[in-house]
Enzyme design. Sequence first.
Site, PDB file in Angstrom:
ATOM      1  N   LYS A  14       0.837  -1.209   0.000  1.00  0.00           N
ATOM      2  CA  LYS A  14       0.000   0.000   0.000  1.00  0.00           C
ATOM      3  C   LYS A  14       0.872   1.260   0.000  1.00  0.00           C
ATOM      4  CE  LYS A  14      -2.070  -1.189   3.855  1.00  0.00           C
ATOM      5  NZ  LYS A  14      -1.488  -2.501   4.212  1.00  0.00           N
ATOM      6  N   ARG A  89      -9.108   0.484   9.001  1.00  0.00           N
ATOM      7  CA  ARG A  89      -8.685  -0.871   9.326  1.00  0.00           C
ATOM      8  C   ARG A  89      -9.720  -1.607  10.160  1.00  0.00           C
ATOM      9  NH1 ARG A  89      -2.882   0.072   8.449  1.00  0.00           N
ATOM     10  NH2 ARG A  89      -1.758  -1.872   8.514  1.00  0.00           N
ATOM     11  N   ARG A 128      11.718  -6.060   4.212  1.00  0.00           N
ATOM     12  CA  ARG A 128      11.604  -4.649   4.599  1.00  0.00           C
ATOM     13  C   ARG A 128      12.328  -4.396   5.919  1.00  0.00           C
ATOM     14  NH1 ARG A 128       5.630  -2.265   5.202  1.00  0.00           N
ATOM     15  NH2 ARG A 128       5.700  -3.589   7.019  1.00  0.00           N
ATOM     16  N   ARG A 134      11.923  -0.503  11.233  1.00  0.00           N
ATOM     17  CA  ARG A 134      10.634  -0.591  11.930  1.00  0.00           C
ATOM     18  C   ARG A 134      10.651  -1.752  12.911  1.00  0.00           C
ATOM     19  NH1 ARG A 134       5.695   0.032   7.718  1.00  0.00           N
ATOM     20  NH2 ARG A 134       4.776  -1.323   9.316  1.00  0.00           N
ATOM     21  N   ARG A 146       0.078  -9.613  13.085  1.00  0.00           N
ATOM     22  CA  ARG A 146      -0.531  -8.551  12.252  1.00  0.00           C
ATOM     23  C   ARG A 146      -1.438  -9.155  11.192  1.00  0.00           C
ATOM     24  NH1 ARG A 146       4.556  -5.297  10.465  1.00  0.00           N
ATOM     25  NH2 ARG A 146       3.060  -4.030   9.347  1.00  0.00           N
TER      26      ARG A 146
HETATM   27  P1  B4P Z   1       4.699  -1.609   1.933  1.00  0.00           P
HETATM   28  O1  B4P Z   1       4.323  -0.747   0.784  1.00  0.00           O
HETATM   29  O2  B4P Z   1       5.626  -1.025   2.961  1.00  0.00           O
HETATM   30  O3  B4P Z   1       3.431  -2.256   2.676  1.00  0.00           O
HETATM   31  P2  B4P Z   1       2.141  -1.658   3.421  1.00  0.00           P
HETATM   32  O4  B4P Z   1       1.013  -2.438   2.842  1.00  0.00           O
HETATM   33  O5  B4P Z   1       2.078  -0.161   3.317  1.00  0.00           O
HETATM   34  O6  B4P Z   1       2.462  -2.033   4.940  1.00  0.00           O
HETATM   35  P3  B4P Z   1       1.832  -2.050   6.413  1.00  0.00           P
HETATM   36  O7  B4P Z   1       0.388  -2.446   6.340  1.00  0.00           O
HETATM   37  O8  B4P Z   1       2.768  -2.939   7.153  1.00  0.00           O
HETATM   38  O9  B4P Z   1       1.979  -0.655   7.094  1.00  0.00           O
HETATM   39  P4  B4P Z   1       1.164   0.451   7.905  1.00  0.00           P
HETATM   40  O10 B4P Z   1       2.143   1.551   8.012  1.00  0.00           O
HETATM   41  O11 B4P Z   1      -0.161   0.750   7.266  1.00  0.00           O
HETATM   42  O12 B4P Z   1       5.350  -2.917   1.291  1.00  0.00           O
HETATM   43  C1  B4P Z   1       5.928  -3.930   2.087  1.00  0.00           C
HETATM   44  C2  B4P Z   1       7.270  -4.357   1.521  1.00  0.00           C
HETATM   45  O13 B4P Z   1       7.069  -5.005   0.261  1.00  0.00           O
HETATM   46  C3  B4P Z   1       8.243  -3.213   1.246  1.00  0.00           C
HETATM   47  O14 B4P Z   1       9.528  -3.605   1.629  1.00  0.00           O
HETATM   48  C4  B4P Z   1       8.182  -3.026  -0.256  1.00  0.00           C
HETATM   49  O15 B4P Z   1       9.411  -2.561  -0.797  1.00  0.00           O
HETATM   50  C5  B4P Z   1       7.883  -4.439  -0.744  1.00  0.00           C
HETATM   51  N1  B4P Z   1       7.105  -4.465  -1.967  1.00  0.00           N
HETATM   52  C6  B4P Z   1       6.101  -3.599  -2.311  1.00  0.00           C
HETATM   53  N2  B4P Z   1       5.597  -3.927  -3.516  1.00  0.00           N
HETATM   54  C7  B4P Z   1       6.267  -5.055  -3.926  1.00  0.00           C
HETATM   55  C8  B4P Z   1       6.185  -5.891  -5.091  1.00  0.00           C
HETATM   56  N3  B4P Z   1       5.338  -5.644  -6.072  1.00  0.00           N
HETATM   57  N4  B4P Z   1       7.005  -6.975  -5.167  1.00  0.00           N
HETATM   58  C9  B4P Z   1       7.885  -7.231  -4.172  1.00  0.00           C
HETATM   59  N5  B4P Z   1       8.034  -6.473  -3.043  1.00  0.00           N
HETATM   60  C10 B4P Z   1       7.228  -5.398  -2.933  1.00  0.00           C
HETATM   61  O16 B4P Z   1       0.817  -0.136   9.382  1.00  0.00           O
HETATM   62  C11 B4P Z   1       1.756  -0.321  10.452  1.00  0.00           C
HETATM   63  C12 B4P Z   1       1.046  -0.486  11.810  1.00  0.00           C
HETATM   64  O17 B4P Z   1       0.448   0.775  12.217  1.00  0.00           O
HETATM   65  C13 B4P Z   1      -0.129  -1.479  11.909  1.00  0.00           C
HETATM   66  O18 B4P Z   1       0.306  -2.816  12.129  1.00  0.00           O
HETATM   67  C14 B4P Z   1      -0.940  -0.902  13.115  1.00  0.00           C
HETATM   68  O19 B4P Z   1      -0.377  -1.300  14.369  1.00  0.00           O
HETATM   69  C15 B4P Z   1      -0.770   0.592  12.971  1.00  0.00           C
HETATM   70  N6  B4P Z   1      -1.886   1.222  12.235  1.00  0.00           N
HETATM   71  C16 B4P Z   1      -1.778   1.837  11.019  1.00  0.00           C
HETATM   72  N7  B4P Z   1      -2.983   2.286  10.609  1.00  0.00           N
HETATM   73  C17 B4P Z   1      -3.875   1.949  11.581  1.00  0.00           C
HETATM   74  C18 B4P Z   1      -5.292   2.117  11.704  1.00  0.00           C
HETATM   75  N8  B4P Z   1      -6.021   2.701  10.742  1.00  0.00           N
HETATM   76  N9  B4P Z   1      -5.903   1.634  12.823  1.00  0.00           N
HETATM   77  C19 B4P Z   1      -5.193   1.052  13.786  1.00  0.00           C
HETATM   78  N10 B4P Z   1      -3.850   0.853  13.733  1.00  0.00           N
HETATM   79  C20 B4P Z   1      -3.184   1.292  12.627  1.00  0.00           C
END
Ligand code: B4P
Length: 191
Positions: A14, A89, A128, A134, A146
């Site tokens: 995302k 979420r 990552r 992180r 998670r």
């Molecule tokens: P990212 O792009 O970093 O993944 P994400 O989906 O944004 O991550 P996440 O859900 O963990 O994070 P968030 O900050 O929302 O990609 C992951 C990895 O894959 C990277 O290394 C990237 O380079 C790689 N990648 C991407 N695309 C690729 C591809 N096509 N092929 C191969 N590799 C690829 O959440 C973090 C925490 O914050 C949660 O656990 C929760 O505790 C809290 N939180 C956030 N929002 C919340 C909410 N609304 N309510 C309650 N808690 C919340």
Amino acid sequence: MFNLILFGPPGSGKGTQSENLIARYGFRHLSTGDLLRAEIANKTPLGLEAKSLMDQGQLVPDAVVIGMIDAAMKANPDVPGFLFDGFPRTVAQAEALDALLEQKGSSIGVVLALQVPENELISRMVNRAKTSGRSDDADEQVQRKRLDVYLRDTLPVAGYYSQFGKVVEIEGVGSIDEIFARLTAEIDRRK
Ligand code: B4P
């Protein structure tokens, strides 16, 4: 105003895709993960509370994230649209978001839901962890927690928006450019 939600399990890409979508369309990016990590970096009371929950793979309370989103939307009254990344979420967050958008005479245009299998998610989070710094990436137990929380609390959000016909599933495996092309095709069809 065109608002979209980028939806998917932790590690589905995302944040990665959001950066590219903002560059293309000029959406205002609202990532609750980024907002929470900024609170942690600034050592605010909210950040301290959030850090212990995030490090256990738990969600931060609804009231906290809804308050952050409300403030961020009010701080950006004149944008072409919001890209919500990692929010909502829970179904309670989705209902609160709909109410906030309704106050602005707006709504969610589409929910783009990235589909990535669990083994690929774990492998991306492990990778990552090598560079992200992180603490919630460092431990596979936390990553699995998670994913459990996602299935229990977050997947129902897709069901919530499905009842309004707003969810489009996007194959989330492939190169970053391939996935970006799938996302933009859906956005361009609706804008
Ligand atoms: P990212 O792009 O970093 O993944 P994400 O989906 O944004 O991550 P996440 O859900 O963990 O994070 P968030 O900050 O929302 O990609 C992951 C990895 O894959 C990277 O290394 C990237 O380079 C790689 N990648 C991407 N695309 C690729 C591809 N096509 N092929 C191969 N590799 C690829 O959440 C973090 C925490 O914050 C949660 O656990 C929760 O505790 C809290 N939180 C956030 N929002 C919340 C909410 N609304 N309510 C309650 N808690 C919340």
